[in-house]
Design a protein around this motif. Structure first.
Motif, PDB file in Angstrom:
ATOM      1  N   PHE A 190       0.841  -1.203   0.000  1.00 46.82           N
ATOM      2  CA  PHE A 190       0.000   0.000   0.000  1.00 46.82           C
ATOM      3  C   PHE A 190       0.872   1.247   0.000  1.00 46.82           C
ATOM      4  O   PHE A 190       2.055   1.189   0.313  1.00 46.82           O
ATOM      5  CB  PHE A 190      -0.892   0.025   1.243  1.00 46.82           C
ATOM      6  CG  PHE A 190      -1.918  -1.075   1.253  1.00 46.82           C
ATOM      7  CD1 PHE A 190      -3.100  -0.934   0.539  1.00 46.82           C
ATOM      8  CD2 PHE A 190      -1.686  -2.243   1.949  1.00 46.82           C
ATOM      9  CE1 PHE A 190      -4.033  -1.947   0.520  1.00 46.82           C
ATOM     10  CE2 PHE A 190      -2.628  -3.264   1.929  1.00 46.82           C
ATOM     11  CZ  PHE A 190      -3.795  -3.123   1.216  1.00 46.82           C
ATOM     12  N   LEU A 191       0.227   2.357  -0.349  1.00 49.09           N
ATOM     13  CA  LEU A 191       0.884   3.652  -0.199  1.00 49.09           C
ATOM     14  C   LEU A 191       0.534   4.142   1.203  1.00 49.09           C
ATOM     15  O   LEU A 191      -0.613   4.530   1.472  1.00 49.09           O
ATOM     16  CB  LEU A 191       0.395   4.639  -1.269  1.00 49.09           C
ATOM     17  CG  LEU A 191       0.602   4.190  -2.714  1.00 49.09           C
ATOM     18  CD1 LEU A 191       0.110   5.250  -3.694  1.00 49.09           C
ATOM     19  CD2 LEU A 191       2.077   3.879  -2.985  1.00 49.09           C
ATOM     20  N   ASP A 192       1.512   4.086   2.093  1.00 45.26           N
ATOM     21  CA  ASP A 192       1.240   4.301   3.513  1.00 45.26           C
ATOM     22  C   ASP A 192       0.762   5.713   3.850  1.00 45.26           C
ATOM     23  O   ASP A 192       0.192   5.926   4.918  1.00 45.26           O
ATOM     24  CB  ASP A 192       2.495   3.974   4.338  1.00 45.26           C
ATOM     25  CG  ASP A 192       2.770   2.473   4.332  1.00 45.26           C
ATOM     26  OD1 ASP A 192       1.856   1.709   3.960  1.00 45.26           O
ATOM     27  OD2 ASP A 192       3.896   2.074   4.687  1.00 45.26           O
ATOM     28  N   HIS A 193       1.014   6.663   2.952  1.00 40.72           N
ATOM     29  CA  HIS A 193       0.635   8.045   3.273  1.00 40.72           C
ATOM     30  C   HIS A 193      -0.781   8.377   2.797  1.00 40.72           C
ATOM     31  O   HIS A 193      -1.270   9.474   3.038  1.00 40.72           O
ATOM     32  CB  HIS A 193       1.625   9.025   2.638  1.00 40.72           C
ATOM     33  CG  HIS A 193       1.652   8.956   1.148  1.00 40.72           C
ATOM     34  ND1 HIS A 193       2.187   7.890   0.460  1.00 40.72           N
ATOM     35  CD2 HIS A 193       1.188   9.807   0.206  1.00 40.72           C
ATOM     36  CE1 HIS A 193       2.063   8.107  -0.838  1.00 40.72           C
ATOM     37  NE2 HIS A 193       1.455   9.256  -1.019  1.00 40.72           N
ATOM     38  N   LEU A 194      -1.421   7.432   2.093  1.00 39.90           N
ATOM     39  CA  LEU A 194      -2.780   7.689   1.585  1.00 39.90           C
ATOM     40  C   LEU A 194      -3.804   6.915   2.406  1.00 39.90           C
ATOM     41  O   LEU A 194      -3.551   5.777   2.816  1.00 39.90           O
ATOM     42  CB  LEU A 194      -2.889   7.249   0.127  1.00 39.90           C
ATOM     43  CG  LEU A 194      -2.185   8.083  -0.938  1.00 39.90           C
ATOM     44  CD1 LEU A 194      -2.512   7.535  -2.321  1.00 39.90           C
ATOM     45  CD2 LEU A 194      -2.579   9.538  -0.846  1.00 39.90           C
TER      46      LEU A 194
ATOM     47  N   GLU B 198      -8.275   5.651  -0.736  1.00 42.35           N
ATOM     48  CA  GLU B 198      -7.461   6.068  -1.888  1.00 42.35           C
ATOM     49  C   GLU B 198      -6.610   4.909  -2.387  1.00 42.35           C
ATOM     50  O   GLU B 198      -6.352   4.783  -3.587  1.00 42.35           O
ATOM     51  CB  GLU B 198      -6.563   7.255  -1.502  1.00 42.35           C
ATOM     52  CG  GLU B 198      -7.311   8.532  -1.173  1.00 42.35           C
ATOM     53  CD  GLU B 198      -8.174   9.015  -2.335  1.00 42.35           C
ATOM     54  OE1 GLU B 198      -7.763   8.838  -3.490  1.00 42.35           O
ATOM     55  OE2 GLU B 198      -9.274   9.530  -2.077  1.00 42.35           O
TER      56      GLU B 198
ATOM     57  N   LEU C  64      -6.907   2.938  -6.204  1.00 39.30           N
ATOM     58  CA  LEU C  64      -5.676   3.184  -6.970  1.00 39.30           C
ATOM     59  C   LEU C  64      -5.704   2.596  -8.394  1.00 39.30           C
ATOM     60  O   LEU C  64      -5.238   3.251  -9.345  1.00 39.30           O
ATOM     61  CB  LEU C  64      -4.479   2.627  -6.187  1.00 39.30           C
ATOM     62  CG  LEU C  64      -3.143   3.353  -6.292  1.00 39.30           C
ATOM     63  CD1 LEU C  64      -3.282   4.854  -6.148  1.00 39.30           C
ATOM     64  CD2 LEU C  64      -2.176   2.800  -5.264  1.00 39.30           C
ATOM     65  N   PRO C  65      -6.266   1.398  -8.600  1.00 36.72           N
ATOM     66  CA  PRO C  65      -6.322   0.875  -9.985  1.00 36.72           C
ATOM     67  C   PRO C  65      -7.101   1.806 -10.920  1.00 36.72           C
ATOM     68  O   PRO C  65      -6.814   1.863 -12.113  1.00 36.72           O
ATOM     69  CB  PRO C  65      -7.042  -0.465  -9.834  1.00 36.72           C
ATOM     70  CG  PRO C  65      -6.802  -0.870  -8.434  1.00 36.72           C
ATOM     71  CD  PRO C  65      -6.765   0.399  -7.639  1.00 36.72           C
TER      72      PRO C  65
ATOM     73  N   THR D 142      -7.330   5.183 -10.237  1.00 32.95           N
ATOM     74  CA  THR D 142      -6.566   6.441 -10.233  1.00 32.95           C
ATOM     75  C   THR D 142      -5.513   6.450 -11.338  1.00 32.95           C
ATOM     76  O   THR D 142      -5.316   7.459 -12.013  1.00 32.95           O
ATOM     77  CB  THR D 142      -5.882   6.639  -8.866  1.00 32.95           C
ATOM     78  OG1 THR D 142      -6.858   6.527  -7.842  1.00 32.95           O
ATOM     79  CG2 THR D 142      -5.219   8.010  -8.783  1.00 32.95           C
TER      80      THR D 142
ATOM     81  N   ARG E 231     -15.931   5.288  -6.766  1.00 29.06           N
ATOM     82  CA  ARG E 231     -15.763   5.347  -5.301  1.00 29.06           C
ATOM     83  C   ARG E 231     -16.852   4.525  -4.606  1.00 29.06           C
ATOM     84  O   ARG E 231     -16.596   3.880  -3.585  1.00 29.06           O
ATOM     85  CB  ARG E 231     -15.800   6.792  -4.819  1.00 29.06           C
ATOM     86  CG  ARG E 231     -14.580   7.568  -5.247  1.00 29.06           C
ATOM     87  CD  ARG E 231     -14.360   8.830  -4.436  1.00 29.06           C
ATOM     88  NE  ARG E 231     -13.162   9.493  -4.927  1.00 29.06           N
ATOM     89  CZ  ARG E 231     -11.941   9.210  -4.512  1.00 29.06           C
ATOM     90  NH1 ARG E 231     -11.755   8.306  -3.568  1.00 29.06           N
ATOM     91  NH2 ARG E 231     -10.892   9.826  -5.029  1.00 29.06           N
TER      92      ARG E 231
ATOM     93  N   ARG F  82      -8.948  -4.320  -3.391  1.00 32.88           N
ATOM     94  CA  ARG F  82      -8.315  -3.546  -4.468  1.00 32.88           C
ATOM     95  C   ARG F  82      -8.137  -4.409  -5.720  1.00 32.88           C
ATOM     96  O   ARG F  82      -8.358  -3.952  -6.840  1.00 32.88           O
ATOM     97  CB  ARG F  82      -6.962  -3.006  -3.997  1.00 32.88           C
ATOM     98  CG  ARG F  82      -6.287  -2.113  -5.013  1.00 32.88           C
ATOM     99  CD  ARG F  82      -5.001  -1.527  -4.491  1.00 32.88           C
ATOM    100  NE  ARG F  82      -3.994  -2.560  -4.270  1.00 32.88           N
ATOM    101  CZ  ARG F  82      -2.847  -2.352  -3.651  1.00 32.88           C
ATOM    102  NH1 ARG F  82      -2.564  -1.166  -3.145  1.00 32.88           N
ATOM    103  NH2 ARG F  82      -1.982  -3.337  -3.504  1.00 32.88           N
TER     104      ARG F  82
END
Lengths: 294, 225
Positions: B89-93, B97, B101-102, B104, B114, B149
């Motif tokens: 994962f993107l830890d800051h999102l 989000e 991501l797929p 985005t 969403r 996801r």
């Protein structure tokens, strides 16, 4: 991805890269320094150009006739030379430089109390031409024939070296700007590589969900380019502020380093060019680095 | 859809997969088993195009992996739902989000997308964690989020590496049931697991086959349950 796409931005791409990290700040600092130096290089180049143009303008279209005889012959030769000059087509003015003026010309080297009578100085006639097509060589030959003590100097031997010196100095300024751009490119390329290395997990995740390399690169390129633009704006403004504090008039016969009037506009493209260099190098580095990853 | 032909993978001289031949076609459901270090993850990475073989040929959706550009590989991955063992994962999102991501990376995310993500998050029991950051979630929650996801874009095939490793039995069965339902609709599934109880539980529900890896070799290539 064009630079316009990059500036328009992609909210998705912008968010995926963490905003923390020292790399973008270092890019801003490096770009600010480079922009600062670039502004001074441009100001120096403009000053040299102005100086060269002034010198050329002062020397072009003028000539000097020296009467080297002495005593009574000098007055007769001066009159004869003036006669020749006044009857030569293409000559706008011809005037004998008075002794006081001649003394003022020599004052910087010999001081105020120079006894001109005791020195074997030639009498000087200042000549100005009409237009650029005047045949100075023919006038020189005529003077040599009719007034043997007259020496004609059309300043050509001064103009050549000055033009060459100015061209060399201009190339030096261009080389300095080129070096600054190359250094900026190296800084941003290193920053792009550092940012990509520090975010390898982000890249893995993005690839896992099907992100294309151009999309991944865009996220990094945009951030670094915008930081470079910000840094360049700061560096340019700082240098411009210092230049503005310089005297508006030059000293010792040199023009002022401070730009005047429209010359300030020469500094405006610096942040844009810095951003363009940053965009191109960051994009190239990012795509090459991504291509090298499995 | 995915074809591996006499594939060998080696890391630093150590052979991880040795002469493996395998094909995943529409409707297939494979359990990939074997001890730790047998090469299960490497085989899944080959299937997703994240790993190139030292020898042999990998074909994704009919195209040789060796001839695919990075953009073509990305396009192939968009057709897959992938869950790796180390759920990434993107830890800051926020979690939501991460789930979308797929979408985005393909373009603007609209409210319908969403809503899809919210439904899937609710289904895997993470409806309350939409704004949570991934590091604050437990291993099981992260695994469920990774599955949500992977399934969000209705993938043409699913590659899952130990997707139930951190889940309780109830959630494992729920996840297995979902994968089986997807498979009944024609989506092929390749699922690495060492949970033999789960494989046994699947027997009455799906016509699955087992691939067994040992020391990089396929010792059981597609036997029925």
């Amino acid at each position: 991805m064009s630079v316009f796409d990059m500036l328009r931005g992609d909210p998705g791409a912008s968010r995926v890269v963490p905003s923390s990290g020292t790399t973008p700040r270092l890019v801003a600092l490096g770009t600010a320094s480079m922009a600062f130096l670039a502004v001074f290089a441009i100001a120096l180049a403009a000053m040299l150009f102005h100086l060269g143009a002034t010198w050329r303008a002062e020397l072009a279209g003028t000539a000097t006739v020296r009467i080297t005889s002495s005593g009574e012959a000098r007055d007769a030769d001066t009159e004869a030379a003036m006669q020749v000059l006044q009857t030569t087509p293409g000559i706008a003015t011809a005037r004998v430089i008075p002794e006081l003026e001649q003394q003022a010309l020599l004052e910087p080297w010999f001081g105020k109390d120079l006894p001109l009578d005791s020195l074997p100085l030639p009498r000087l006639i200042e000549v100005t031409f009409e237009g650029e097509s005047f045949d100075a060589k023919a006038l020189g030959l005529r003077l040599a024939g009719e007034v043997p003590s007259a020496r004609f100097d059309d300043h050509d031997r001064w103009r050549g070296p000055l033009a060459r010196a100015q061209a060399r100095m201009s190339w030096l300024a261009v080389a300095a700007l080129g070096l600054i751009a190359a250094t900026l490119a190296a800084v941003t390329a290193l920053a792009a590589r550092a940012a990509l290395s520090a975010n390898s997990q982000v890249i893995d995740v993005l690839r896992l969900v099907g992100a294309r390399d151009t999309w991944i690169a865009r996220a990094f390129v945009r951030r670094i380019t915008l930081r470079a633009f910000l840094g360049a704006c700061i560096g340019t403004l700082a240098a411009a502020a210092i230049l503005a504090a310089f005297p508006a008039t030059g000293a010792a016969g040199l023009p002022a380093l401070r730009p005047s009037g429209a010359s300030w506009a020469l500094l405006a493209p610096v942040p844009l060019l810095a951003a363009l260099v940053a965009w191109a190098t960051t994009r190239r580095s990012a795509l090459r680095m991504l291509k090298g990853r499995p | 859809m995915i074809d591996l032909s006499q594939v060998t993978v080696a890391f630093g001289g150590r052979v991880v997969l040795d002469d493996v031949t395998f094909s995943l076609q529409p409707g297939d459901f494979f359990f990939l088993t074997g001890p730790s270090g047998a090469g299960k993850t490497t085989l899944l990475r080959l299937c997703s195009g994240a790993q190139a073989p030292a020898r042999g040929e990998v074909r994704l959706f009919g195209r040789p992996l060796a001839e695919m550009s990075s953009d073509t590989r990305a396009s192939a991955r968009r057709r897959m739902g992938i869950v790796y063992q180390d759920t990434q994962f993107l830890d800051h999102l926020p979690l939501e989000e991460n789930i979308v991501l797929p979408f985005t990376v393909r373009g603007p995310v609209d409210p319908e997308m969403r809503a899809q993500a919210a439904d899937l998050m609710a289904w895997v029991g993470l409806g309350e964690h939409r704004t949570a950051l991934p590091p604050t979630l437990s291993g099981g929650e992260r695994q469920r989020a990774a599955l949500a996801r992977a399934l969000l874009t209705a993938p043409e095939l699913v590659l899952a590496d130990e997707p139930t490793g951190n889940l309780d039995w109830e959630m494992s069965l729920k996840l297995l049931t979902l994968l089986i339902e997807l498979n009944r609709l024609g989506t092929p599934v390749l699922m690495a697991t060492h949970d033999l109880a789960l494989i046994r539980a699947a027997k009455p529900l799906v016509n699955a086959r087992v691939l067994r890896l040992k020391d990089g070799k396929l010792t059981q290539a597609g036997a029925a349950l």
